[in-house]
Scaffold this motif. Structure first.
Motif, PDB file in Angstrom:
ATOM      1  N   ASP A 272       0.814  -1.223   0.000  1.00 52.08           N
ATOM      2  CA  ASP A 272       0.000   0.000   0.000  1.00 52.08           C
ATOM      3  C   ASP A 272       0.848   1.273   0.000  1.00 52.08           C
ATOM      4  OD1 ASP A 272      -2.247  -1.543  -0.004  1.00 52.08           O
ATOM      5  OD2 ASP A 272      -2.648  -1.354   2.144  1.00 52.08           O
ATOM      6  N   ALA A 273       2.060   1.201   0.577  1.00 48.65           N
ATOM      7  CA  ALA A 273       2.900   2.401   0.682  1.00 48.65           C
ATOM      8  C   ALA A 273       3.297   2.954  -0.671  1.00 48.65           C
ATOM      9  CB  ALA A 273       4.152   2.094   1.500  1.00 48.65           C
ATOM     10  N   VAL A 274       3.292   2.116  -1.709  1.00 52.40           N
ATOM     11  CA  VAL A 274       3.726   2.559  -3.037  1.00 52.40           C
ATOM     12  C   VAL A 274       2.665   2.317  -4.111  1.00 52.40           C
ATOM     13  CG1 VAL A 274       6.169   2.205  -2.495  1.00 52.40           C
ATOM     14  CG2 VAL A 274       4.866   0.353  -3.554  1.00 52.40           C
ATOM     15  N   ALA A 275       1.479   1.903  -3.710  1.00 53.02           N
ATOM     16  CA  ALA A 275       0.463   1.500  -4.683  1.00 53.02           C
ATOM     17  C   ALA A 275       0.066   2.631  -5.630  1.00 53.02           C
ATOM     18  CB  ALA A 275      -0.773   0.970  -3.955  1.00 53.02           C
ATOM     19  N   ASP A 276       0.123   3.869  -5.152  1.00 54.32           N
ATOM     20  CA  ASP A 276      -0.304   5.008  -5.976  1.00 54.32           C
ATOM     21  C   ASP A 276       0.868   5.741  -6.617  1.00 54.32           C
ATOM     22  OD1 ASP A 276       0.646   5.873  -3.505  1.00 54.32           O
ATOM     23  OD2 ASP A 276      -0.620   7.669  -3.498  1.00 54.32           O
ATOM     24  N   LEU A 277       2.081   5.188  -6.524  1.00 53.46           N
ATOM     25  CA  LEU A 277       3.270   5.859  -7.046  1.00 53.46           C
ATOM     26  C   LEU A 277       3.676   5.255  -8.385  1.00 53.46           C
ATOM     27  CD1 LEU A 277       5.425   6.010  -3.775  1.00 53.46           C
ATOM     28  CD2 LEU A 277       3.818   7.726  -4.650  1.00 53.46           C
ATOM     29  N   ARG A 278       4.251   6.107  -9.247  1.00 44.49           N
ATOM     30  CA  ARG A 278       4.806   5.645 -10.522  1.00 44.49           C
ATOM     31  C   ARG A 278       6.299   5.931 -10.509  1.00 44.49           C
ATOM     32  NH1 ARG A 278       1.178   8.336 -15.111  1.00 44.49           N
ATOM     33  NH2 ARG A 278       2.380   6.894 -16.431  1.00 44.49           N
ATOM     34  N   PHE A 279       7.099   4.904 -10.780  1.00 43.76           N
ATOM     35  CA  PHE A 279       8.549   5.005 -10.675  1.00 43.76           C
ATOM     36  C   PHE A 279       9.179   5.121 -12.065  1.00 43.76           C
ATOM     37  CE2 PHE A 279       6.994   2.541  -7.055  1.00 43.76           C
ATOM     38  CZ  PHE A 279       7.559   3.223  -5.996  1.00 43.76           C
TER      39      PHE A 279
ATOM     40  N   ILE B 209       7.963  10.794   2.067  1.00 48.65           N
ATOM     41  CA  ILE B 209       8.857  10.475   0.956  1.00 48.65           C
ATOM     42  C   ILE B 209      10.130  11.279   1.160  1.00 48.65           C
ATOM     43  CG2 ILE B 209       9.236  10.644  -1.530  1.00 48.65           C
ATOM     44  CD1 ILE B 209       6.304  10.079  -1.962  1.00 48.65           C
ATOM     45  N   VAL B 210      11.282  10.583   1.232  1.00 54.30           N
ATOM     46  CA  VAL B 210      12.551  11.220   1.589  1.00 54.30           C
ATOM     47  C   VAL B 210      13.663  10.731   0.680  1.00 54.30           C
ATOM     48  CG1 VAL B 210      11.812  11.396   3.995  1.00 54.30           C
ATOM     49  CG2 VAL B 210      13.176   9.428   3.281  1.00 54.30           C
ATOM     50  N   GLY B 211      14.809  11.373   0.813  1.00 48.50           N
ATOM     51  CA  GLY B 211      16.031  10.949   0.142  1.00 48.50           C
ATOM     52  C   GLY B 211      17.082  10.644   1.187  1.00 48.50           C
ATOM     53  N   HIS B 212      18.277  11.191   1.007  1.00 44.67           N
ATOM     54  CA  HIS B 212      19.354  11.240   1.988  1.00 44.67           C
ATOM     55  C   HIS B 212      20.242  10.008   2.039  1.00 44.67           C
ATOM     56  CE1 HIS B 212      21.607  12.871   5.265  1.00 44.67           C
ATOM     57  NE2 HIS B 212      21.128  12.048   6.182  1.00 44.67           N
ATOM     58  N   ASP B 213      19.685   8.789   1.982  1.00 43.23           N
ATOM     59  CA  ASP B 213      20.519   7.597   2.196  1.00 43.23           C
ATOM     60  C   ASP B 213      21.074   6.982   0.922  1.00 43.23           C
ATOM     61  OD1 ASP B 213      21.038   6.449   4.961  1.00 43.23           O
ATOM     62  OD2 ASP B 213      18.949   7.069   5.167  1.00 43.23           O
TER      63      ASP B 213
ATOM     64  N   THR C 177       2.666  15.463  -8.937  1.00 45.26           N
ATOM     65  CA  THR C 177       3.952  15.967  -8.458  1.00 45.26           C
ATOM     66  C   THR C 177       5.062  14.970  -8.743  1.00 45.26           C
ATOM     67  OG1 THR C 177       2.894  17.247  -6.683  1.00 45.26           O
ATOM     68  CG2 THR C 177       5.243  16.767  -6.440  1.00 45.26           C
ATOM     69  N   LEU C 178       6.097  15.425  -9.440  1.00 46.38           N
ATOM     70  CA  LEU C 178       7.299  14.640  -9.667  1.00 46.38           C
ATOM     71  C   LEU C 178       8.246  14.876  -8.493  1.00 46.38           C
ATOM     72  CD1 LEU C 178       9.011  12.911 -11.727  1.00 46.38           C
ATOM     73  CD2 LEU C 178       9.968  15.094 -12.489  1.00 46.38           C
ATOM     74  N   VAL C 179       8.778  13.806  -7.919  1.00 41.93           N
ATOM     75  CA  VAL C 179       9.683  13.917  -6.775  1.00 41.93           C
ATOM     76  C   VAL C 179      11.012  13.239  -7.116  1.00 41.93           C
ATOM     77  CG1 VAL C 179      10.017  13.509  -4.317  1.00 41.93           C
ATOM     78  CG2 VAL C 179       7.690  13.806  -5.221  1.00 41.93           C
ATOM     79  N   LEU C 180      12.099  13.955  -6.882  1.00 37.52           N
ATOM     80  CA  LEU C 180      13.445  13.415  -7.049  1.00 37.52           C
ATOM     81  C   LEU C 180      14.317  13.967  -5.930  1.00 37.52           C
ATOM     82  CD1 LEU C 180      15.130  15.312 -10.019  1.00 37.52           C
ATOM     83  CD2 LEU C 180      12.801  15.770  -9.294  1.00 37.52           C
ATOM     84  N   ALA C 181      15.432  13.305  -5.671  1.00 36.73           N
ATOM     85  CA  ALA C 181      16.258  13.701  -4.531  1.00 36.73           C
ATOM     86  C   ALA C 181      17.726  13.468  -4.824  1.00 36.73           C
ATOM     87  CB  ALA C 181      15.849  12.920  -3.279  1.00 36.73           C
ATOM     88  N   ASP C 182      18.562  14.167  -4.076  1.00 34.52           N
ATOM     89  CA  ASP C 182      20.007  13.923  -4.085  1.00 34.52           C
ATOM     90  C   ASP C 182      20.618  14.046  -5.475  1.00 34.52           C
ATOM     91  OD1 ASP C 182      20.503  13.238  -1.197  1.00 34.52           O
ATOM     92  OD2 ASP C 182      18.961  11.751  -1.663  1.00 34.52           O
ATOM     93  N   LEU C 183      20.430  15.226  -6.085  1.00 31.39           N
ATOM     94  CA  LEU C 183      21.091  15.523  -7.354  1.00 31.39           C
ATOM     95  C   LEU C 183      22.568  15.822  -7.127  1.00 31.39           C
ATOM     96  CD1 LEU C 183      17.952  16.118  -7.790  1.00 31.39           C
ATOM     97  CD2 LEU C 183      18.701  17.523  -9.704  1.00 31.39           C
ATOM     98  N   HIS C 184      22.898  16.398  -5.980  1.00 23.91           N
ATOM     99  CA  HIS C 184      24.283  16.725  -5.641  1.00 23.91           C
ATOM    100  C   HIS C 184      24.990  17.389  -6.822  1.00 23.91           C
ATOM    101  CE1 HIS C 184      24.764  14.878  -1.611  1.00 23.91           C
ATOM    102  NE2 HIS C 184      23.734  14.149  -2.010  1.00 23.91           N
ATOM    103  N   VAL C 185      24.350  18.409  -7.364  1.00 24.20           N
ATOM    104  CA  VAL C 185      24.949  19.151  -8.475  1.00 24.20           C
ATOM    105  C   VAL C 185      26.290  19.724  -8.012  1.00 24.20           C
ATOM    106  CG1 VAL C 185      24.707  21.116 -10.029  1.00 24.20           C
ATOM    107  CG2 VAL C 185      22.700  19.721  -9.451  1.00 24.20           C
ATOM    108  N   GLY C 186      27.322  19.484  -8.782  1.00 25.75           N
ATOM    109  CA  GLY C 186      28.671  19.895  -8.407  1.00 25.75           C
ATOM    110  C   GLY C 186      29.515  18.759  -7.880  1.00 25.75           C
TER     111      GLY C 186
END
Length: 234
Positions: A2-9, A145-149, A19-28
């Motif tokens: 259920d935690a990801v049932a409504d998400l598209r990867f 919904i998070v990034g970081h790791d 809403t598009l979600v992305l994380a940890d681009l670390h530009v540079g």
């Protein structure tokens, strides 16, 4: 699950409603790597971001932290990349926002768009996940919904970036962790990690988190059992 049932990867990002979600681009990050032509940095990330915008046509895109890599002065190439991301969003008619992470110490010098510690989309709160949210879970929030790791998982000897998802593990709310969008980052192999090995305080039970791997070549999303059930098979 259920935690990801409504998400598209897709390509280390996900779509939640509009809403598009992305994380940890670390530009540079490429400027620090010593790699002459770093894969996944700069123009590559802009092109992939443009492809995601074209694919999903989202009304909003949120960077869940660490848009930038840490540095004392901002290289010219970093400004160009951030400007390229902003231009791509404008061209697509998408509002681009940033939830700053622990590496975004110089964000104000290159980004004058919207920022907030977190963004709410329905019952989901999007943030970087490097610190524990203050106070209780806000009313009606059932998922973070998070990034970081920067999670990766090794399956049959092949290491892949992965999403991680678990139900009810943080103050009764679900948690979904994004892989790093920057392909230059090696990521952290989660196969044998315990909760204490994760950097995010939102991970309280590593065994409950199930890897989700996007197979871009095959055009399919592969969901695996939680790590607590799956480790002995890896």
């Amino acid at each position: 699950m259920d935690a990801v049932a409504d998400l598209r990867f897709r390509d280390r990002a996900l779509l939640l409603e509009d809403t598009l979600v992305l994380a940890d681009l670390h530009v540079g990050r490429g400027a620090d790597s010593g790699v002459e032509v770093p894969v996944g940095d700069g123009a590559d990330m802009v092109e992939r971001f443009e492809a995601l915008l074209a694919r999903f046509e989202p009304g909003e895109a949120v960077v869940a932290g660490d848009l930038l890599h840490s540095f004392r002065t901002v290289p010219r190439t970093v400004r160009e990349t951030v400007d390229g991301l902003a231009a791509a969003a404008r061209e697509a008619g998408t509002r681009l926002a940033v939830a700053p992470g622990n590496h975004d110490t110089m964000l104000d010098s290159v980004w004058d768009g919207p920022t907030a510690d977190s963004y709410r989309v329905g019952d989901t709160l999007v943030c970087h996940g490097h610190v524990e949210p203050e106070g209780d879970v806000p009313d009606g929030v059932g998922r973070y919904i998070v990034g970081h790791d920067h999670p990766t998982v090794t399956i049959e000897g092949r290491r892949r970036p992965c999403y991680l998802a678990a139900e009810g593990v943080y103050r009764g709310a679900d948690v979904v962790i994004l892989p790093a969008f920057n392909r230059l980052l090696q990521g952290v192999e989660v196969n044998d990690m315990s909760a204490g090995d994760f950097m995010s305080p939102l991970v309280t039970d590593a065994d409950a988190f199930a890897p989700v791997v996007r197979d871009e070549a095959g055009g399919e999303t592969l969901a695996f059992p939680p790590l607590g059930e799956f480790r002995h098979r890896l």
